[in-house]
Design a protein around this motif. Structure first.
Motif, PDB file in Angstrom:
ATOM      1  N   GLY A 104      -0.226 -84.486  61.849  1.00  0.00           N
ATOM      2  CA  GLY A 104      -0.635 -85.216  63.044  1.00  0.00           C
ATOM      3  C   GLY A 104      -0.400 -86.704  62.956  1.00  0.00           C
ATOM      4  O   GLY A 104      -1.165 -87.490  63.539  1.00  0.00           O
ATOM      5  N   LEU A 105       0.653 -87.121  62.229  1.00  0.00           N
ATOM      6  CA  LEU A 105       0.888 -88.567  62.065  1.00  0.00           C
ATOM      7  C   LEU A 105       1.106 -89.272  63.391  1.00  0.00           C
ATOM      8  O   LEU A 105       0.654 -90.391  63.586  1.00  0.00           O
ATOM      9  CB  LEU A 105       2.105 -88.783  61.151  1.00  0.00           C
ATOM     10  N   GLY A 106       1.773 -88.670  64.298  1.00  0.00           N
ATOM     11  CA  GLY A 106       2.074 -89.342  65.566  1.00  0.00           C
ATOM     12  C   GLY A 106       1.132 -88.989  66.684  1.00  0.00           C
ATOM     13  O   GLY A 106       1.400 -89.328  67.848  1.00  0.00           O
ATOM     14  N   SER A 107       0.049 -88.341  66.375  1.00  0.00           N
ATOM     15  CA  SER A 107      -0.858 -87.891  67.424  1.00  0.00           C
ATOM     16  C   SER A 107      -1.735 -89.031  67.955  1.00  0.00           C
ATOM     17  O   SER A 107      -1.927 -90.067  67.308  1.00  0.00           O
ATOM     18  CB  SER A 107      -1.758 -86.763  66.899  1.00  0.00           C
ATOM     19  N   THR A 108      -2.255 -88.792  69.152  1.00  0.00           N
ATOM     20  CA  THR A 108      -3.176 -89.767  69.768  1.00  0.00           C
ATOM     21  C   THR A 108      -4.463 -89.881  68.961  1.00  0.00           C
ATOM     22  O   THR A 108      -5.047 -90.967  68.823  1.00  0.00           O
ATOM     23  CB  THR A 108      -3.512 -89.340  71.202  1.00  0.00           C
ATOM     24  N   ALA A 109      -4.907 -88.757  68.418  1.00  0.00           N
ATOM     25  CA  ALA A 109      -6.143 -88.769  67.624  1.00  0.00           C
ATOM     26  C   ALA A 109      -5.990 -89.670  66.411  1.00  0.00           C
ATOM     27  O   ALA A 109      -6.922 -90.421  66.050  1.00  0.00           O
ATOM     28  CB  ALA A 109      -6.486 -87.349  67.191  1.00  0.00           C
ATOM     29  N   THR A 110      -4.824 -89.621  65.786  1.00  0.00           N
ATOM     30  CA  THR A 110      -4.598 -90.469  64.611  1.00  0.00           C
ATOM     31  C   THR A 110      -4.569 -91.933  65.021  1.00  0.00           C
ATOM     32  O   THR A 110      -5.150 -92.796  64.341  1.00  0.00           O
ATOM     33  CB  THR A 110      -3.284 -90.086  63.921  1.00  0.00           C
ATOM     34  N   ALA A 111      -3.906 -92.216  66.146  1.00  0.00           N
ATOM     35  CA  ALA A 111      -3.833 -93.600  66.621  1.00  0.00           C
ATOM     36  C   ALA A 111      -5.218 -94.121  66.977  1.00  0.00           C
ATOM     37  O   ALA A 111      -5.582 -95.267  66.657  1.00  0.00           O
ATOM     38  CB  ALA A 111      -2.908 -93.682  67.829  1.00  0.00           C
ATOM     39  N   GLY A 115      -7.316 -97.173  65.214  1.00  0.00           N
ATOM     40  CA  GLY A 115      -7.793 -98.295  66.024  1.00  0.00           C
ATOM     41  C   GLY A 115      -9.295 -98.513  65.936  1.00  0.00           C
ATOM     42  O   GLY A 115      -9.786 -99.614  66.229  1.00  0.00           O
ATOM     43  N   SER A 116     -10.023 -97.460  65.543  1.00  0.00           N
ATOM     44  CA  SER A 116     -11.492 -97.589  65.474  1.00  0.00           C
ATOM     45  C   SER A 116     -11.972 -98.086  64.120  1.00  0.00           C
ATOM     46  O   SER A 116     -13.175 -98.317  63.947  1.00  0.00           O
ATOM     47  CB  SER A 116     -12.135 -96.238  65.786  1.00  0.00           C
TER      48      SER A 116
END
Length: 215
Positions: A104-111, A115-116
């Motif tokens: 999941g490197l490019g997933s929204t969850a990872t991003a 960011g958090s």
């Protein structure tokens, strides 16, 4: 004449004994005063560090109470510090490693997770600083209470010394008053004895001269 001489001797002995007893009482009372004073001074010396600690604690409370933490200033300092860099890098590494392992490197969850990291670390840091301020307040309050207790003990010691001093001075005054009364009674009895003896006038004048020489 032998009876008169014996009477004068009794008067002299009575006055001398009264003087000695009064002197002994006055000396004992003064010694008691000195002892009470020394005890009070020792107590003050023992309590002085606790009073000082309490005063320092109170000064700290006055400077701390009612002043919120400087959130912006603390965060600026935190973000520019080594602690934040180390913790943020570690958190990023862990998230990226987990995302890579799960594909999941490019997933929204990872991003979103990356960011958090900074806001979460900042909130944890502000919470820690708030707890630290509360702990400091509690410690300062503890020191202040130490000073309050020491102040109460110091006041009690001062009251005990004042009571001891008053009692001892009353005893000194009573001794001196009793001495005057005893001497007066002895002289009255002696003069009364001489008044009924022969020749009373001459011996009375002689006794008066003796009494004047004593005082």
């Amino acid at each position: 004449m032998g009876g008169i001489a014996s009477g004068i001797g009794k008067v002299v002995g009575s006055i001398t004994g009264a003087n000695q007893a009064a002197d002994a009482q006055v000396s004992a009372s003064r010694d008691a005063n000195n002892n009470a004073w020394n005890i009070y001074q020792d107590q003050k010396k023992t309590l002085a560090p606790f009073l000082s600690a309490g005063q320092n604690g109170l000064s700290g409370l006055v400077g701390l109470a009612g002043i919120p933490i400087d959130r912006e200033g603390l965060l600026n300092q935190y973000y520019n510090g080594q602690e934040f860099n180390d913790m943020a890098n570690q958190a990023r590494y862990q998230q990226l490693a987990s995302a890579e392992a799960t594909g999941g490197l490019g997933s929204t969850a990872t991003a979103n997770g990356l960011g958090s990291i900074a806001p979460q670390l900042a909130q944890n840091y502000l919470s820690m600083m708030t707890d630290q301020q509360n702990n400091m307040y509690s410690q300062l309050m503890g020191l202040t209470n130490v000073g309050l207790n020491a102040g109460g003990a110091s006041n009690a010691a001062a009251g005990q010394y004042a009571n001891s001093y008053t009692n001892n001075m009353n005893q000194i005054g009573a001794s001196k008053a009793g001495l005057s009364l005893a001497n007066g009674n002895a002289l009255t009895q002696g003069l009364g004895f001489l008044a009924g003896s022969s020749p009373a006038s001459a011996l009375g004048n002689g006794l008066s001269g003796i009494v004047k020489s004593w005082f």
